[in-house]
Design a protein around this motif. Sequence first.
Motif, PDB file in Angstrom:
ATOM      1  N   ALA A 122       0.861  -1.185   0.000  1.00 30.19           N
ATOM      2  CA  ALA A 122       0.000   0.000   0.000  1.00 30.19           C
ATOM      3  C   ALA A 122       0.892   1.227   0.000  1.00 30.19           C
ATOM      4  O   ALA A 122       2.055   1.178   0.393  1.00 30.19           O
ATOM      5  N   ALA A 123       0.345   2.324  -0.416  1.00 34.34           N
ATOM      6  CA  ALA A 123       1.125   3.561  -0.381  1.00 34.34           C
ATOM      7  C   ALA A 123       1.444   3.899   1.065  1.00 34.34           C
ATOM      8  O   ALA A 123       0.613   3.751   1.960  1.00 34.34           O
ATOM      9  N   GLY A 124       2.645   4.328   1.357  1.00 35.89           N
ATOM     10  CA  GLY A 124       3.023   4.671   2.733  1.00 35.89           C
ATOM     11  C   GLY A 124       4.487   5.039   2.816  1.00 35.89           C
ATOM     12  O   GLY A 124       5.136   5.333   1.804  1.00 35.89           O
ATOM     13  N   VAL A 125       5.031   5.031   4.048  1.00 34.79           N
ATOM     14  CA  VAL A 125       6.413   5.388   4.296  1.00 34.79           C
ATOM     15  C   VAL A 125       7.088   4.245   5.058  1.00 34.79           C
ATOM     16  O   VAL A 125       6.466   3.608   5.900  1.00 34.79           O
ATOM     17  N   ARG A 126       8.346   3.981   4.754  1.00 37.98           N
ATOM     18  CA  ARG A 126       9.067   2.892   5.422  1.00 37.98           C
ATOM     19  C   ARG A 126       9.490   3.316   6.831  1.00 37.98           C
ATOM     20  O   ARG A 126       9.903   4.453   7.042  1.00 37.98           O
TER      21      ARG A 126
END
Length: 452
Positions: free
Chosen positions: A441-445
């Motif tokens: 899903a779209a996001g940040v690590r």
Amino acid sequence: MANLADPKTPGFPAVYQLELTDRVKAGAGGIANRQAEQLVERTAFLKKQIDDIVSGALVAEYADRLKTPRVIAMTGDGAWSVTFDGNGNVSSALTLANSGVAAGSYGIVTVDAKGRVTAGRQMTEADVPALSWSKVASGKPNTLDGYGITDGQVASPDLTALANLKGAAGIYVNTGPGSAVVRTLTAGQGVTISNGDGKSGNPTIALTPSGVAAGSYGIVTVDAMGRVTAGRQMGGGDVPAHDWSKVVTGKPTTLAGYGISDAYTKAETDNKLGGAPGSIVLSFAESPPTGALVCNGAAVSRIAYPALFVAIGTKYGAGDGKNTFNLPNVQDGFALLAANGNGVGSTVTGAVIQHTHGANASADSSGEHSHGVNDPGHSHAYITRTEIGGNAGGSPNIVWKIDQTIRTSSERTGISIAAAGGHGHNVGVNIHSNGGDCNYAAGVRVLVCITY
């Protein structure tokens, strides 16, 4: 007249030399016999010398060497020998015969008439002759210790001072070097003394009762002599107020030590905030926070991280099987929630819910129609050559060649495409895959860590 040459030694007259003018005359004293007489005289002398040397009556002055070398030897108390022929000096070491005594040092020895030691032993007390004290002229000690006397008393001024007290009763006190006096103990305030002069036994000193019962007290009252005259237990009012910095020892280090019950301990806080060993921690920093390790599957020490080893054991790898164990290996993706503890630590590959893709493709019919063809027309080109030349006034022949390109008129082929009537065209459709190995899903690590 001349004489024959003759050595000066032994000094005989020269041998006469006969001359041409001499008249030969024989007989005694005659010239004819003179030389023979002189030689006989010399021969007799030499014979006498040799006879005397042989008999020993005459000592020869010197000789270069003996005809036969001689051995000169010594026997008896020593052994020595050399070979001598008179050609030069000779020498040799003399070896004395053993006397029967081993080499060493002896205090008492026995010698023979020739001065050789034939026996030896160490000196004993019996070998020392009795002497008068007056014979000891030097080296006499001047102390008891010097003579080895252990039962004598060394003289001192202090002993002299004690002797001067002449046995007086009391306690003898040394008041200085060579000075002694007799003292007695006298009772002062608050004490009693028995046998103060020590005559009947050791003096006894006792404190008089101060009026306080024997016991333990926190607060006491003392008199001018330091005796406790009153006592009681310490109360709260006896403790003076002081600053916290004055408490330098005995401070508790835990909430329970101070009796605090309305606060969480660190362990309780860690458990409530997910900080218990084996808990997951997400961090936006590039390195793990204090108390946590990156979940990268690394092998870490069982001794360095005992609480974490108790929490997860070898579930994610046994390390070297003895000293290390492995951390969870959380690769890029999502952490899945487990409904129970059975699935904790297991990994799944990325997947999507099973589904199908539909696709329709068609080409609309445009009815009967025709397709135009563009024919721009064309022409053909060809080349004509004209040669002009001849002989002019004796000059060489000159020929001019003229080429000319000529094109035909433009024409068309007259080709056309006939109408095919109404129809359609089949169109093939391919659906190509796109994306990576996992569904994200779209996001940040964030950095996934585990607490220890």
